[in-house]
Design an enzyme around this catalytic site. Structure first.
Site, PDB file in Angstrom:
ATOM      1  N   ALA A 164     -11.991  -7.916   1.724  1.00 22.88           N
ATOM      2  CA  ALA A 164     -11.205  -6.952   0.944  1.00 22.88           C
ATOM      3  C   ALA A 164      -9.974  -6.486   1.704  1.00 22.88           C
ATOM      4  O   ALA A 164      -9.041  -5.978   1.113  1.00 22.88           O
ATOM      5  CB  ALA A 164     -12.074  -5.751   0.585  1.00 22.88           C
ATOM      6  N   LYS A 165      -9.984  -6.621   3.024  1.00 23.77           N
ATOM      7  CA  LYS A 165      -8.839  -6.263   3.884  1.00 23.77           C
ATOM      8  C   LYS A 165      -8.359  -4.849   3.568  1.00 23.77           C
ATOM      9  O   LYS A 165      -7.167  -4.606   3.413  1.00 23.77           O
ATOM     10  CB  LYS A 165      -7.736  -7.309   3.771  1.00 23.77           C
ATOM     11  CG  LYS A 165      -8.244  -8.699   4.181  1.00 23.77           C
ATOM     12  CD  LYS A 165      -7.174  -9.733   4.331  1.00 23.77           C
ATOM     13  CE  LYS A 165      -7.713 -11.058   4.838  1.00 23.77           C
ATOM     14  NZ  LYS A 165      -8.585 -11.780   3.904  1.00 23.77           N
ATOM     15  N   ARG A 166      -9.298  -3.936   3.509  1.00 22.13           N
ATOM     16  CA  ARG A 166      -8.976  -2.562   3.202  1.00 22.13           C
ATOM     17  C   ARG A 166      -8.409  -1.850   4.423  1.00 22.13           C
ATOM     18  O   ARG A 166      -8.600  -2.283   5.559  1.00 22.13           O
ATOM     19  CB  ARG A 166     -10.230  -1.816   2.721  1.00 22.13           C
ATOM     20  CG  ARG A 166     -10.866  -2.373   1.451  1.00 22.13           C
ATOM     21  CD  ARG A 166      -9.909  -2.491   0.308  1.00 22.13           C
ATOM     22  NE  ARG A 166     -10.582  -2.664  -0.976  1.00 22.13           N
ATOM     23  CZ  ARG A 166     -10.135  -3.437  -1.956  1.00 22.13           C
ATOM     24  NH1 ARG A 166      -9.036  -4.152  -1.810  1.00 22.13           N
ATOM     25  NH2 ARG A 166     -10.773  -3.499  -3.109  1.00 22.13           N
TER      26      ARG A 166
END
Lengths: 270, 270
Positions: free
Chosen positions: A94-96
């Site tokens: 998700a590369k949050r």
């Protein structure tokens, strides 16, 4: 069991460093699935069931679901992995990354809603932005370090006091962010020498390595530079090369064959 | 109309640099709303309707919706803003960033699914990771530069060849990424001097400035350092200080009053 424990057990049980990325693109689904209302779930679940014994983890990529309004399929898919293949960890890609109060909502999204075991995160906003993930000792926090894309060098390779930014990121995370031993890093397969420099700084910290298969990374070089002192330490991720290995009714068997080939190529180099 | 055109018209029409951030937290909703099945939409829409003439933009924060399985409410909310308050641009605060093929799905999520006019992005993965956003000349690409949180300095302030990373980011974006004139930057209100350094590099590029209100940023200092040569150039964002100004049945009126106070504090300093 924590993410790190289940990852280590999955490495041992499967004898595999391969992770299959689940990036559904309905236009590439086999024709017999495309019109089904639950095509996204059906396609991904079939891939999962065909490859679960060959992998150390699955990695669903959330944008592929969100662009299709298929959050429900993603929830069902992760639940299916936990139920049908217990012990295979699920990494939500998700590369949050956001500031404190919002970061808590992203952590809730990943761990409560989706029941992921680990999540990919962007470190640019600094430690407090990922604290809600770091403090979950049972979950994995997998931070971007040196990404596989050509533009990865734009900022990650900038010289920061004698060494590139991505090494400062690796060192800061290993030294200051990993009190619970639940951190890992993303380093692209397309930069095997840089993978070796990261490995030299972070001991046995797991490295998630995308970029073999469709992106062309070299498996032998990845292993030579990336394995840890125990001969593990890598989560080598392939998505399209497995998912779309076939486009007929036997797509799941074709995916299994592609995953087996990759697993054996990795095993041969260890 | 493009995002940049509608932003400039909204600045002129409203006389306001204020942006209201839409970060729903049901536990803080007024009691009479909390049990409604559509509480998230109803709350946010009431805030929007009470403040639309006082703002230059709205900024829904996607994690607050995703953690609640409320993607549908977010779609409805943005549609409501476009229908009921045409010309007020909507910035989807998502801080996305991923490599090429996945970035296209995030762009589709933001622009096709949610119909946002602009989206916040994380630059750490480099130019190709945001290319699907940059190439949409009609949409805004608002890139993180110097964030408002304490940990923002961990990497953003690292010395990269004589200047801090965030200035290298600002300069690279202004010079190389802005061919369509659709870029903006995020610089926190908590660092007004750094805001001034960014402004000196980027001409009239808009700066999205969170951190006034609940985070304590100083409005006068933000204006002194951040306004562009035309006396505009800022999107000053407040969320909690407006959304939760009241907790009774008159919550929307209380939010309007809080927004009006902020708008006037900003106007007084211009």
């Amino acid at each position: 069991m924590s993410f790190m424990q289940s990852l280590r057990q999955a490495w041992a049980r499967s004898g595999s460093l391969l992770c299959v990325g689940l990036d559904p693109e309905p236009a590439r689904f086999p024709a017999h699935l495309r019109e089904r209302p639950d095509a996204v779930f059906a396609f991904c679940a079939a891939i999962v069931d065909a490859t679960a014994d060959l992998v150390c983890a699955f990695k669903p990529q959330i944008a592929h679901f969100a662009a299709l309004r298929a959050e429900d399929a993603l929830e069902r898919l992760i639940a299916h992995i936990h139920d049908a293949h217990p012990g295979v960890p699920v990494i939500l890609d998700a590369k949050r990354g956001d500031i404190g109060s919002t970061a808590r909502h992203y952590a809730s999204e990943a761990f409560e809603r989706y029941r992921a075991d680990a999540v990919t995160l962007n470190p640019y906003l600094g430690r407090d932005s990922v604290e809600p993930f770091l403090e979950r000792a049972d979950k994995g926090a997998i931070l971007l370090c040196r990404t596989s894309n050509p533009g990865g060098a734009d900022f990650q390779a900038l010289d920061c006091g004698g060494e590139p930014l991505y090494l400062r990121v690796a060192e800061t995370i290993a030294r200051d962010w990993n009190a619970h031993g639940n951190c890992a890093l993303v380093v692209g397969a397309t930069w095997p020498e840089e993978l070796g420099k990261v490995r030299a700084r972070v001991g046995t910290m797991p490295l998630l390595v995308p970029g073999i298969g469709a992106q062309g990374g070299d498996v032998a070089a990845v292993l030579r530079h990336g394995l840890d002192a125990d001969g593990n330490g890598l989560i080598i991720s392939a998505s399209r090369a497995v998912l779309y290995a076939g486009d007929g009714e036997d797509f799941a068997a074709a995916a299994r064959e592609a995953a087996r080939t990759l697993r054996e190529a990795i095993a041969a180099g260890r």
